[in-house]
Every structure is written in C-alpha cells, then in structure tokens.
Design an enzyme around this catalytic site. Structure first.
Site, mmCIF file in Angstrom:
data_model
loop_
_atom_site.group_PDB
_atom_site.id
_atom_site.type_symbol
_atom_site.label_atom_id
_atom_site.label_comp_id
_atom_site.label_asym_id
_atom_site.label_seq_id
_atom_site.Cartn_x
_atom_site.Cartn_y
_atom_site.Cartn_z
ATOM 1 N N GLY A 9 20.475 -59.306 -58.616
ATOM 2 C CA GLY A 9 21.881 -59.854 -59.442
ATOM 3 C C GLY A 9 21.831 -61.112 -60.088
ATOM 4 N N SER A 10 20.389 -61.690 -60.416
ATOM 5 C CA SER A 10 20.580 -62.848 -61.058
ATOM 6 C C SER A 10 21.097 -62.833 -62.497
ATOM 7 C CB SER A 10 19.160 -63.485 -61.130
ATOM 8 O OG SER A 10 18.121 -62.703 -61.679
ATOM 9 N N LEU B 50 18.444 -49.387 -60.620
ATOM 10 C CA LEU B 50 17.323 -48.566 -60.589
ATOM 11 C C LEU B 50 17.476 -46.988 -60.529
ATOM 12 C CD1 LEU B 50 15.295 -50.726 -57.829
ATOM 13 C CD2 LEU B 50 15.077 -50.485 -60.462
ATOM 14 N N HIS C 29 15.503 -55.072 -69.962
ATOM 15 C CA HIS C 29 14.013 -54.815 -69.331
ATOM 16 C C HIS C 29 13.096 -56.018 -69.384
ATOM 17 C CE1 HIS C 29 11.055 -52.106 -68.050
ATOM 18 N NE2 HIS C 29 10.019 -52.440 -69.394
ATOM 19 N N ASP D 208 14.472 -46.683 -70.368
ATOM 20 C CA ASP D 208 13.789 -47.756 -71.465
ATOM 21 C C ASP D 208 13.879 -47.231 -72.745
ATOM 22 O OD1 ASP D 208 14.146 -49.409 -69.117
ATOM 23 O OD2 ASP D 208 11.945 -48.831 -68.687
#
Ligand code: GRF
Length: 241
Positions: A15-16, A93, A112, A153
C-alpha cells in the site's frame, strides 16, 4: 470549492501507492479528491494498516475460495456504498469482474510498474515485471497509469514516466527506483482526473484539456529544477502549478 472526488483504492499488499494518495489528498493540501474507502483482496496486509491509521474505512473482499465472478457483487456494492467517483487499483492483484469494469468505465485506473504495452498482462506483477525488463536488455523502464478495461494492463494509457535501467540493477533495485516515481505520478493523475483535466471519451480515447506536465517541463533537459535526477530516477514534479 467544488465537491471533492471520492476515491476508492483497491489493494493487495504494502500500500505504498495508497500512502502517496493519503498523503496528498487526505492529509495534504490537495482538496480535489479524498480517499473514502480502501478495499483489500486479503486480510492482514500493510495497506489496511495504512488506511486505518488515516481514518479511512476498510473492507476485505475476496476470500481465497471465491471465484472472480463471485467477488463481483460485493465489490460493486462497496463502491456504490461509498459513492466512489473514481476507483484506483494500486497493487490490486485480482482481475476486476467485467460488470464492475463496465460500471466504472472511464472512472477506474491502474498503476503498472513498467512502460505498457511492454511488460504487462496476466502474471506480470511484482518482481516479475522488473526481472523481465532486466532480462530483455531494455535500458528504460518506467511507470504507466491507465484506464482499466477487461484485460490486465491493457486499457487506454493516461500517463507514463520513464525510469532508467542500469547495468548493476537487480529486480529489487529497479523496483525501488520505479516505485519512487509511482508515488509521484499516481497522485498527479488522480488530481488531474478530479479537476476534469483528463477523461476517457466514448470512443475509448484519452482526452486531455490541460496537460499533466507542460511540454517545456517534460522536454527541457535540466534547467527548471522540476526534472531532477535522484537515485537515477528522472522524477516527475510533485505538483502542477
Ligand atoms: C506497485 O509497483 C504497482 O505499480 C503495482 O503493484 C505495486 C504495489 O505496490 N501494480 P504498493 O502496494 O503500492 O506498495
């Protein structure tokens, strides 16, 4: 000022990037948006601690036995419950179910840690991305923020920022250099979306009415101070002014 954009952040790990959003919008001086809910794919992750420390409501959706489709209604309900105007996948994810993607078309973004359309897709997450970049011999990697569609993506690209790859890099070293840029680019894009500077048009094209970075800043080598080299990463500016 006009109403703040309500942001739901979906997480699966540290969670940065969530923290970068909390710092900018929930405890920082940018009032264009606010993180109102954090939705995790599993319990016990650091991202949940970060959300709780910031006083943001949290929920865990998607126990291991659930199928992607099974997780669908719960996710949609949660997003509607917090009245999310924007959904940010920040290290999430799981594949977002199609009904949720459709409901939030043009209002759901993903970050991404490479320059899409290279080094993305199913299974390309975490260190695998950086290992693949190094194995390819690419000399430039970077960060991509894009709208989400039904494939991992693949959706329309909103913004990218390059990060150099060095001879001695390991996946961990490269990941750290890229992550540093992620923390700057993601809040910048969320702010641009909140201000209405960028949107997805009905034909699936990304439309900017005001550039994220002025062309002068983007292209000028040195000079302005907005492009500084720190730890090898070419950093985007913290704020547009
Ligand atoms: C980031 O590298 C992001 O680009 C990718 O997953 C990672 C999440 O890191 N999608 P964190 O959980 O935000 O620290």
């Amino acid at each position: 000022m006009s109403q703040r954009l309500k942001v739901a952040v979906l997480v699966s790990g540290s969670g940065s990037n969530l923290q970068a959003l909390l710092d900018r919008f929930n405890s920082g001086d940018d009032e264009s948006a606010e993180v109102v809910r954090v939705i995790a794919s599993k319990p016990g992750i650091r991202a949940l601690d970060r959300a709780e420390a910031a006083g943001v409501s949290t929920v865990v959706i998607g126990r291991p036995h659930e199928t992607e489709e099974g997780a669908g209604p719960g996710l949609l309900e949660q997003l509607q419950d917090c009245d999310a105007g924007l959904v940010v996948l920040a290290g999430y994810l799981k594949l977002v179910p199609n009904d949720v993607v459709r409901a939030y078309a043009g209002r759901m973004i993903n970050i991404h840690p490479a320059l899409l359309p290279s080094f993305g897709g199913d299974g390309m997450y975490g260190k695998r991305v950086h290992a693949a970049v190094l194995a390819s011999g690419a000399r430039v990697s970077g960060v991509t923020v894009h709208f989400v569609d039904e494939e991992y993506d693949r959706g329309p690209i909103i913004a990218q920022w390059p990060v150099p790859v060095f001879e001695a890099d390991t996946p961990d070293v490269l990941a750290a250099r890229v992550l540093d840029v992620e923390h700057r680019l993601l809040p910048e894009v969320v702010s641009a979306l909140a201000r209405g500077d960028v949107s997805l048009d009905p034909d699936g094209n990304v439309r900017w009415t005001r550039p994220l970075f002025s062309s002068e800043r983007f292209s000028a080598a040195g000079g302005s101070g907005e492009r500084s080299v720190d730890g090898g990463a070419v950093r985007p500016p913290n704020h547009m002014d």
